[in-house]
Design a protein around this motif. Sequence first.
Motif, PDB file in Angstrom:
ATOM      1  N   ARG A  30       0.833  -1.209   0.000  1.00  0.00           N
ATOM      2  CA  ARG A  30       0.000   0.000   0.000  1.00  0.00           C
ATOM      3  C   ARG A  30       0.866   1.257   0.000  1.00  0.00           C
ATOM      4  O   ARG A  30       0.556   2.239  -0.683  1.00  0.00           O
ATOM      5  CB  ARG A  30      -0.952  -0.010   1.193  1.00  0.00           C
ATOM      6  N   THR A  31       1.951   1.235   0.747  1.00  0.00           N
ATOM      7  CA  THR A  31       2.861   2.380   0.772  1.00  0.00           C
ATOM      8  C   THR A  31       3.435   2.646  -0.620  1.00  0.00           C
ATOM      9  O   THR A  31       3.485   3.790  -1.086  1.00  0.00           O
ATOM     10  CB  THR A  31       4.002   2.126   1.771  1.00  0.00           C
ATOM     11  N   PHE A  32       3.855   1.580  -1.297  1.00  0.00           N
ATOM     12  CA  PHE A  32       4.394   1.713  -2.655  1.00  0.00           C
ATOM     13  C   PHE A  32       3.327   2.253  -3.606  1.00  0.00           C
ATOM     14  O   PHE A  32       3.582   3.168  -4.404  1.00  0.00           O
ATOM     15  CB  PHE A  32       4.898   0.354  -3.147  1.00  0.00           C
ATOM     16  N   ALA A  33       2.115   1.685  -3.538  1.00  0.00           N
ATOM     17  CA  ALA A  33       1.048   2.095  -4.449  1.00  0.00           C
ATOM     18  C   ALA A  33       0.682   3.562  -4.251  1.00  0.00           C
ATOM     19  O   ALA A  33       0.507   4.301  -5.226  1.00  0.00           O
ATOM     20  CB  ALA A  33      -0.172   1.201  -4.243  1.00  0.00           C
ATOM     21  N   ILE A  38      -1.239   5.326  -7.177  1.00  0.00           N
ATOM     22  CA  ILE A  38      -2.306   4.349  -7.423  1.00  0.00           C
ATOM     23  C   ILE A  38      -3.358   4.527  -6.334  1.00  0.00           C
ATOM     24  O   ILE A  38      -3.037   4.436  -5.142  1.00  0.00           O
ATOM     25  CB  ILE A  38      -1.763   2.904  -7.400  1.00  0.00           C
ATOM     26  N   PRO A  39      -4.606   4.789  -6.679  1.00  0.00           N
ATOM     27  CA  PRO A  39      -5.615   5.073  -5.648  1.00  0.00           C
ATOM     28  C   PRO A  39      -5.974   3.833  -4.841  1.00  0.00           C
ATOM     29  O   PRO A  39      -5.892   2.702  -5.338  1.00  0.00           O
ATOM     30  CB  PRO A  39      -6.817   5.565  -6.463  1.00  0.00           C
ATOM     31  N   ASP A  40      -6.387   4.046  -3.603  1.00  0.00           N
ATOM     32  CA  ASP A  40      -6.791   2.933  -2.740  1.00  0.00           C
ATOM     33  C   ASP A  40      -7.926   2.115  -3.355  1.00  0.00           C
ATOM     34  O   ASP A  40      -8.028   0.908  -3.112  1.00  0.00           O
ATOM     35  CB  ASP A  40      -7.241   3.451  -1.371  1.00  0.00           C
ATOM     36  N   LEU A  45      -8.453  -6.793  -2.263  1.00  0.00           N
ATOM     37  CA  LEU A  45      -8.227  -7.820  -1.251  1.00  0.00           C
ATOM     38  C   LEU A  45      -6.768  -8.252  -1.106  1.00  0.00           C
ATOM     39  O   LEU A  45      -6.258  -8.340   0.006  1.00  0.00           O
ATOM     40  CB  LEU A  45      -9.109  -9.047  -1.505  1.00  0.00           C
ATOM     41  N   ASP A  46      -6.081  -8.562  -2.195  1.00  0.00           N
ATOM     42  CA  ASP A  46      -4.676  -8.955  -2.070  1.00  0.00           C
ATOM     43  C   ASP A  46      -3.792  -8.389  -3.183  1.00  0.00           C
ATOM     44  O   ASP A  46      -2.606  -8.735  -3.275  1.00  0.00           O
ATOM     45  CB  ASP A  46      -4.527 -10.479  -2.007  1.00  0.00           C
ATOM     46  N   ARG A 127     -20.727   0.726   2.374  1.00  0.00           N
ATOM     47  CA  ARG A 127     -19.847   1.248   3.426  1.00  0.00           C
ATOM     48  C   ARG A 127     -18.700   0.274   3.701  1.00  0.00           C
ATOM     49  O   ARG A 127     -17.558   0.684   3.917  1.00  0.00           O
ATOM     50  CB  ARG A 127     -20.654   1.499   4.709  1.00  0.00           C
ATOM     51  N   TRP A 128     -19.000  -1.009   3.686  1.00  0.00           N
ATOM     52  CA  TRP A 128     -17.964  -2.018   3.908  1.00  0.00           C
ATOM     53  C   TRP A 128     -16.971  -2.076   2.746  1.00  0.00           C
ATOM     54  O   TRP A 128     -15.891  -2.665   2.899  1.00  0.00           O
ATOM     55  CB  TRP A 128     -18.598  -3.390   4.103  1.00  0.00           C
ATOM     56  N   ARG A 129     -17.290  -1.495   1.633  1.00  0.00           N
ATOM     57  CA  ARG A 129     -16.417  -1.523   0.453  1.00  0.00           C
ATOM     58  C   ARG A 129     -15.602  -0.241   0.304  1.00  0.00           C
ATOM     59  O   ARG A 129     -14.958  -0.022  -0.717  1.00  0.00           O
ATOM     60  CB  ARG A 129     -17.271  -1.738  -0.804  1.00  0.00           C
ATOM     61  N   GLU A 130     -15.587   0.618   1.315  1.00  0.00           N
ATOM     62  CA  GLU A 130     -14.820   1.868   1.233  1.00  0.00           C
ATOM     63  C   GLU A 130     -13.342   1.561   0.996  1.00  0.00           C
ATOM     64  O   GLU A 130     -12.788   0.622   1.571  1.00  0.00           O
ATOM     65  CB  GLU A 130     -15.000   2.666   2.518  1.00  0.00           C
ATOM     66  N   PRO A 131     -12.681   2.348   0.147  1.00  0.00           N
ATOM     67  CA  PRO A 131     -11.323   1.982  -0.297  1.00  0.00           C
ATOM     68  C   PRO A 131     -10.248   2.062   0.764  1.00  0.00           C
ATOM     69  O   PRO A 131      -9.186   1.446   0.598  1.00  0.00           O
ATOM     70  CB  PRO A 131     -11.048   2.975  -1.434  1.00  0.00           C
ATOM     71  N   HIS A 132     -10.469   2.777   1.875  1.00  0.00           N
ATOM     72  CA  HIS A 132      -9.415   2.843   2.889  1.00  0.00           C
ATOM     73  C   HIS A 132      -9.347   1.573   3.737  1.00  0.00           C
ATOM     74  O   HIS A 132      -8.384   1.354   4.461  1.00  0.00           O
ATOM     75  CB  HIS A 132      -9.619   4.056   3.809  1.00  0.00           C
ATOM     76  N   ARG A 133     -10.348   0.726   3.646  1.00  0.00           N
ATOM     77  CA  ARG A 133     -10.396  -0.477   4.475  1.00  0.00           C
ATOM     78  C   ARG A 133      -9.501  -1.571   3.869  1.00  0.00           C
ATOM     79  O   ARG A 133      -9.515  -1.782   2.665  1.00  0.00           O
ATOM     80  CB  ARG A 133     -11.822  -1.004   4.587  1.00  0.00           C
ATOM     81  N   VAL A 134      -8.782  -2.260   4.738  1.00  0.00           N
ATOM     82  CA  VAL A 134      -8.032  -3.435   4.309  1.00  0.00           C
ATOM     83  C   VAL A 134      -8.503  -4.648   5.118  1.00  0.00           C
ATOM     84  O   VAL A 134      -8.906  -5.655   4.548  1.00  0.00           O
ATOM     85  CB  VAL A 134      -6.511  -3.239   4.463  1.00  0.00           C
ATOM     86  N   TYR A 135      -8.494  -4.537   6.453  1.00  0.00           N
ATOM     87  CA  TYR A 135      -9.047  -5.623   7.254  1.00  0.00           C
ATOM     88  C   TYR A 135     -10.539  -5.442   7.487  1.00  0.00           C
ATOM     89  O   TYR A 135     -11.327  -6.368   7.266  1.00  0.00           O
ATOM     90  CB  TYR A 135      -8.336  -5.748   8.600  1.00  0.00           C
ATOM     91  N   HIS A 136     -10.965  -4.275   7.941  1.00  0.00           N
ATOM     92  CA  HIS A 136     -12.374  -4.067   8.297  1.00  0.00           C
ATOM     93  C   HIS A 136     -13.204  -3.814   7.040  1.00  0.00           C
ATOM     94  O   HIS A 136     -13.873  -2.795   6.910  1.00  0.00           O
ATOM     95  CB  HIS A 136     -12.509  -2.899   9.271  1.00  0.00           C
ATOM     96  N   GLY A 137     -13.155  -4.763   6.124  1.00  0.00           N
ATOM     97  CA  GLY A 137     -13.855  -4.627   4.861  1.00  0.00           C
ATOM     98  C   GLY A 137     -14.794  -5.779   4.602  1.00  0.00           C
ATOM     99  O   GLY A 137     -15.170  -6.525   5.518  1.00  0.00           O
ATOM    100  N   ARG A 138     -15.124  -5.975   3.344  1.00  0.00           N
ATOM    101  CA  ARG A 138     -16.171  -6.934   2.981  1.00  0.00           C
ATOM    102  C   ARG A 138     -15.786  -8.378   3.288  1.00  0.00           C
ATOM    103  O   ARG A 138     -16.655  -9.205   3.569  1.00  0.00           O
ATOM    104  CB  ARG A 138     -16.534  -6.763   1.512  1.00  0.00           C
TER     105      ARG A 138
END
Length: 314
Positions: A30-33, A38-40, A45-46, A127-138
């Motif tokens: 994510r840091t590299f992207a 590259i937008p969130d 997922l991976d 809401r669960w699909r918001e792009p800032h989420r990585v763990y607390h997502g869908r």
Amino acid sequence: MTVLVDPPAWPAHDRLWSHLVSDASLHELRTFARAAGIPDRAFDLDHYDVPDERYDDLVAAGATPVDGRELARRLAATPLRVPGHERRRAKRPALLARWAALWAAGTDPAAHDAGGITAVGEDVVDRWREPHRVYHGRLHLADVLDAIGPLARETGAPAREAWRAEVALWFHDAVHDGATPDDEERSAALVGGLLAPLERRRVLSAGDVAEIGRLVLVTAGHDPAPEDLAGCLVSDADLAVLGGDAGRYARYVAQVRAEYGHVPDADFRAGRGAVLDQLLTLHTGPGLFRTPAARHRWADQAERNLRAELAALR
């Protein structure tokens, strides 16, 4: 850690796409992207889906070019990969189908307009699909929904209690900005905001709405009273990931670090260590898991996972 990119060979939306992955760390990916612009929202997922015109830029920025087969092999060798069966159940149509089935089972179809329930479900899932989420997502949402059904059956939970608990899980991280307990309080407030119209249509009672909101708040501290069966079900389902096998737990840890990527390493280690200490205190006190079914499934493995992560942090 190596960031890998394959050639743009995947057609979608009238263009070709590459995949950007890491062979070790979602946080570094994510840091590299982000550094590469590259937008969130491109994260899936991976991996990141990146359009063909960005391929040369990413290689110039340090991504290692590999063919698609090598990229898939390298990702599959890590715990970061999300297998196809998990990916399918976390897609928007699959989640909306689960939402519809839950409400068909728990309410009188003659008493409501299905469109109202569908609109609420679409709002919650998005809401669960918001792009800032990585763990607390869908994917987490799908996991907790999978967990609560067997727990409710094995504990003999009354049907209405189990139904309210499952609805609460849909809302428990519907608002998530990483600020406990504010996230849980705002998620509980969302219950009232989105379900009040269904109460007015007599789809739900005022008691249903109040209880669902209360159950959302249980996830702030994961310390329900022993007699609070619905609260115990919600808490146990939310914490089920802690009792996963070592690979699944490693993916969870990587997802959490990536989600809080804006936090410096030293601060993250301190904060995460405090969370682990709190969870282990629950484990040695009243219990991390409160239902017998959850303790049998996950308690021993959860303790091993938590202690191993805490040792690694320190």
